[in-house]
Design a protein around this motif. Structure first.
Motif, PDB file in Angstrom:
ATOM      1  N   GLN A  99       0.802  -1.213   0.000  1.00  9.27           N
ATOM      2  CA  GLN A  99       0.000   0.000   0.000  1.00  9.27           C
ATOM      3  C   GLN A  99       0.844   1.277   0.000  1.00  9.27           C
ATOM      4  O   GLN A  99       0.318   2.379  -0.007  1.00  9.27           O
ATOM      5  CB  GLN A  99      -0.917   0.007   1.222  1.00  9.27           C
ATOM      6  CG  GLN A  99      -1.862  -1.168   1.247  1.00  9.27           C
ATOM      7  CD  GLN A  99      -2.535  -1.296   2.600  1.00  9.27           C
ATOM      8  OE1 GLN A  99      -2.598  -0.351   3.364  1.00  9.27           O
ATOM      9  NE2 GLN A  99      -3.032  -2.478   2.888  1.00  9.27           N
ATOM     10  N   GLY A 100       2.162   1.137   0.018  1.00 12.56           N
ATOM     11  CA  GLY A 100       3.058   2.283   0.108  1.00 12.56           C
ATOM     12  C   GLY A 100       3.002   3.198  -1.107  1.00 12.56           C
ATOM     13  O   GLY A 100       2.988   2.738  -2.249  1.00 12.56           O
ATOM     14  N   ALA A 101       2.983   4.488  -0.854  1.00  9.52           N
ATOM     15  CA  ALA A 101       3.000   5.478  -1.938  1.00  9.52           C
ATOM     16  C   ALA A 101       4.301   5.385  -2.735  1.00  9.52           C
ATOM     17  O   ALA A 101       4.342   5.734  -3.908  1.00  9.52           O
ATOM     18  CB  ALA A 101       2.832   6.888  -1.365  1.00  9.52           C
ATOM     19  N   CYS A 102       5.345   4.877  -2.127  1.00 13.70           N
ATOM     20  CA  CYS A 102       6.644   4.768  -2.790  1.00 13.70           C
ATOM     21  C   CYS A 102       6.640   3.748  -3.929  1.00 13.70           C
ATOM     22  O   CYS A 102       7.512   3.776  -4.793  1.00 13.70           O
ATOM     23  CB  CYS A 102       7.728   4.399  -1.780  1.00 13.70           C
ATOM     24  SG  CYS A 102       7.414   2.867  -0.883  1.00 13.70           S
ATOM     25  N   ARG A 103       5.666   2.881  -3.958  1.00 10.59           N
ATOM     26  CA  ARG A 103       5.600   1.880  -5.026  1.00 10.59           C
ATOM     27  C   ARG A 103       5.324   2.511  -6.387  1.00 10.59           C
ATOM     28  O   ARG A 103       5.533   1.891  -7.413  1.00 10.59           O
ATOM     29  CB  ARG A 103       4.539   0.832  -4.708  1.00 10.59           C
ATOM     30  CG  ARG A 103       4.969  -0.066  -3.555  1.00 10.59           C
ATOM     31  CD  ARG A 103       3.941  -1.118  -3.226  1.00 10.59           C
ATOM     32  NE  ARG A 103       3.507  -1.891  -4.363  1.00 10.59           N
ATOM     33  CZ  ARG A 103       4.104  -3.009  -4.814  1.00 10.59           C
ATOM     34  NH1 ARG A 103       5.182  -3.450  -4.216  1.00 10.59           N
ATOM     35  NH2 ARG A 103       3.602  -3.670  -5.850  1.00 10.59           N
ATOM     36  N   GLU A 104       4.880   3.746  -6.378  1.00  7.78           N
ATOM     37  CA  GLU A 104       4.568   4.442  -7.629  1.00  7.78           C
ATOM     38  C   GLU A 104       5.788   5.167  -8.208  1.00  7.78           C
ATOM     39  O   GLU A 104       5.691   5.782  -9.250  1.00  7.78           O
ATOM     40  CB  GLU A 104       3.446   5.465  -7.380  1.00  7.78           C
ATOM     41  CG  GLU A 104       2.172   4.856  -6.840  1.00  7.78           C
ATOM     42  CD  GLU A 104       1.546   3.861  -7.798  1.00  7.78           C
ATOM     43  OE1 GLU A 104       1.528   4.125  -9.013  1.00  7.78           O
ATOM     44  OE2 GLU A 104       1.083   2.813  -7.321  1.00  7.78           O
ATOM     45  N   THR A 105       6.912   5.142  -7.515  1.00  8.21           N
ATOM     46  CA  THR A 105       8.109   5.841  -7.992  1.00  8.21           C
ATOM     47  C   THR A 105       9.337   4.940  -7.854  1.00  8.21           C
ATOM     48  O   THR A 105       9.271   3.886  -7.248  1.00  8.21           O
ATOM     49  CB  THR A 105       8.319   7.164  -7.227  1.00  8.21           C
ATOM     50  OG1 THR A 105       9.596   7.189  -6.644  1.00  8.21           O
ATOM     51  CG2 THR A 105       7.368   7.376  -6.145  1.00  8.21           C
ATOM     52  N   GLY A 106      10.433   5.376  -8.360  1.00  9.33           N
ATOM     53  CA  GLY A 106      11.655   4.580  -8.324  1.00  9.33           C
ATOM     54  C   GLY A 106      12.411   4.709  -7.009  1.00  9.33           C
ATOM     55  O   GLY A 106      12.243   5.675  -6.267  1.00  9.33           O
ATOM     56  N   ASP A 107      13.255   3.725  -6.737  1.00  4.48           N
ATOM     57  CA  ASP A 107      14.071   3.720  -5.523  1.00  4.48           C
ATOM     58  C   ASP A 107      14.977   4.935  -5.421  1.00  4.48           C
ATOM     59  O   ASP A 107      15.313   5.366  -4.326  1.00  4.48           O
ATOM     60  CB  ASP A 107      14.950   2.465  -5.483  1.00  4.48           C
ATOM     61  CG  ASP A 107      14.157   1.190  -5.307  1.00  4.48           C
ATOM     62  OD1 ASP A 107      12.973   1.266  -4.937  1.00  4.48           O
ATOM     63  OD2 ASP A 107      14.739   0.118  -5.538  1.00  4.48           O
ATOM     64  N   GLU A 108      15.382   5.474  -6.570  1.00  2.02           N
ATOM     65  CA  GLU A 108      16.320   6.599  -6.558  1.00  2.02           C
ATOM     66  C   GLU A 108      15.756   7.817  -5.833  1.00  2.02           C
ATOM     67  O   GLU A 108      16.506   8.699  -5.423  1.00  2.02           O
ATOM     68  CB  GLU A 108      16.757   6.976  -7.984  1.00  2.02           C
ATOM     69  CG  GLU A 108      15.650   7.515  -8.858  1.00  2.02           C
ATOM     70  CD  GLU A 108      14.777   6.447  -9.521  1.00  2.02           C
ATOM     71  OE1 GLU A 108      13.808   6.851 -10.205  1.00  2.02           O
ATOM     72  OE2 GLU A 108      15.032   5.244  -9.355  1.00  2.02           O
ATOM     73  N   GLN A 109      14.448   7.875  -5.644  1.00  4.93           N
ATOM     74  CA  GLN A 109      13.836   8.976  -4.884  1.00  4.93           C
ATOM     75  C   GLN A 109      14.127   8.844  -3.394  1.00  4.93           C
ATOM     76  O   GLN A 109      14.120   9.830  -2.668  1.00  4.93           O
ATOM     77  CB  GLN A 109      12.312   8.985  -5.078  1.00  4.93           C
ATOM     78  CG  GLN A 109      11.866   9.414  -6.431  1.00  4.93           C
ATOM     79  CD  GLN A 109      12.124  10.896  -6.653  1.00  4.93           C
ATOM     80  OE1 GLN A 109      11.912  11.725  -5.780  1.00  4.93           O
ATOM     81  NE2 GLN A 109      12.638  11.210  -7.821  1.00  4.93           N
ATOM     82  N   PHE A 110      14.365   7.622  -2.913  1.00  2.00           N
ATOM     83  CA  PHE A 110      14.463   7.353  -1.478  1.00  2.00           C
ATOM     84  C   PHE A 110      15.867   6.989  -1.008  1.00  2.00           C
ATOM     85  O   PHE A 110      16.142   7.012   0.189  1.00  2.00           O
ATOM     86  CB  PHE A 110      13.480   6.245  -1.096  1.00  2.00           C
ATOM     87  CG  PHE A 110      12.067   6.651  -1.358  1.00  2.00           C
ATOM     88  CD1 PHE A 110      11.338   7.330  -0.403  1.00  2.00           C
ATOM     89  CD2 PHE A 110      11.471   6.394  -2.579  1.00  2.00           C
ATOM     90  CE1 PHE A 110      10.042   7.747  -0.663  1.00  2.00           C
ATOM     91  CE2 PHE A 110      10.171   6.794  -2.848  1.00  2.00           C
ATOM     92  CZ  PHE A 110       9.468   7.479  -1.883  1.00  2.00           C
ATOM     93  N   PHE A 111      16.740   6.652  -1.939  1.00  2.00           N
ATOM     94  CA  PHE A 111      18.107   6.244  -1.589  1.00  2.00           C
ATOM     95  C   PHE A 111      19.097   7.089  -2.368  1.00  2.00           C
ATOM     96  O   PHE A 111      19.049   7.137  -3.592  1.00  2.00           O
ATOM     97  CB  PHE A 111      18.312   4.759  -1.908  1.00  2.00           C
ATOM     98  CG  PHE A 111      17.411   3.874  -1.113  1.00  2.00           C
ATOM     99  CD1 PHE A 111      17.771   3.467   0.154  1.00  2.00           C
ATOM    100  CD2 PHE A 111      16.190   3.475  -1.626  1.00  2.00           C
ATOM    101  CE1 PHE A 111      16.926   2.654   0.904  1.00  2.00           C
ATOM    102  CE2 PHE A 111      15.344   2.661  -0.888  1.00  2.00           C
ATOM    103  CZ  PHE A 111      15.709   2.257   0.376  1.00  2.00           C
ATOM    104  N   HIS A 112      20.006   7.741  -1.651  1.00  2.00           N
ATOM    105  CA  HIS A 112      20.946   8.652  -2.306  1.00  2.00           C
ATOM    106  C   HIS A 112      22.027   7.889  -3.065  1.00  2.00           C
ATOM    107  O   HIS A 112      22.495   6.859  -2.610  1.00  2.00           O
ATOM    108  CB  HIS A 112      21.554   9.621  -1.304  1.00  2.00           C
ATOM    109  CG  HIS A 112      22.443   8.978  -0.277  1.00  2.00           C
ATOM    110  ND1 HIS A 112      23.756   8.685  -0.527  1.00  2.00           N
ATOM    111  CD2 HIS A 112      22.184   8.581   0.981  1.00  2.00           C
ATOM    112  CE1 HIS A 112      24.287   8.139   0.546  1.00  2.00           C
ATOM    113  NE2 HIS A 112      23.350   8.060   1.474  1.00  2.00           N
ATOM    114  N   PRO A 113      22.413   8.423  -4.204  1.00  2.00           N
ATOM    115  CA  PRO A 113      23.528   7.820  -4.942  1.00  2.00           C
ATOM    116  C   PRO A 113      24.837   8.116  -4.203  1.00  2.00           C
ATOM    117  O   PRO A 113      24.925   9.068  -3.422  1.00  2.00           O
ATOM    118  CB  PRO A 113      23.483   8.514  -6.300  1.00  2.00           C
ATOM    119  CG  PRO A 113      22.760   9.783  -6.071  1.00  2.00           C
ATOM    120  CD  PRO A 113      21.825   9.547  -4.916  1.00  2.00           C
ATOM    121  N   GLU A 114      25.814   7.304  -4.444  1.00  2.00           N
ATOM    122  CA  GLU A 114      27.111   7.496  -3.809  1.00  2.00           C
ATOM    123  C   GLU A 114      27.644   8.892  -4.113  1.00  2.00           C
ATOM    124  O   GLU A 114      27.595   9.358  -5.251  1.00  2.00           O
ATOM    125  CB  GLU A 114      28.093   6.445  -4.327  1.00  2.00           C
ATOM    126  CG  GLU A 114      29.389   6.422  -3.553  1.00  2.00           C
ATOM    127  CD  GLU A 114      30.264   5.254  -3.933  1.00  2.00           C
ATOM    128  OE1 GLU A 114      31.480   5.396  -3.770  1.00  2.00           O
ATOM    129  OE2 GLU A 114      29.731   4.236  -4.394  1.00  2.00           O
TER     130      GLU A 114
END
Length: 96
Positions: free
Chosen positions: A20-35
């Motif tokens: 049910q998470g709203a995050c399922r509608e977007t990519g992981d890159e929104q929530f995890f910072h790149p190196e």
């Protein structure tokens, strides 16, 4: 006959909230910072992730999960890595 009432419930029950998470509608890159991401770029990405979390129907379950398992990376339940670390530091008294 085996006594089934004492057995734990299905594991799926513990994780079903994630569907049910709203995050399922977007990519992981929104929530995890790149190196190497720092400064304003990281703050903007974190703010965007938190805005998605603010609309999420399971924000509380997500936050509780991240704190319980001490999730080290990403934005979970509207909290950044640093915010979770601060909460956990307040809840865990320093060893004397």
């Amino acid at each position: 006959m085996a006594e089934l009432s004492r057995l734990p419930g299905p594991i799926m029950d513990l994780w079903e909230w994630q569907y049910q998470g709203a995050c399922r509608e977007t990519g992981d890159e929104q929530f995890f910072h790149p190196e190497g991401e720092r400064g304003a770029a990281r703050r903007r990405r974190d703010a965007n992730a938190k805005a998605i979390c603010a609309t999420c129907p399971v924000i509380q379950q997500c936050r509780e999960h991240a704190l319980r398992v001490r999730e080290p990376y990403g934005v979970w339940g509207g909290l950044t890595e640093d915010e979770r670390a601060a909460i956990l530091a307040r809840e865990t008294p320093a060893a004397s």
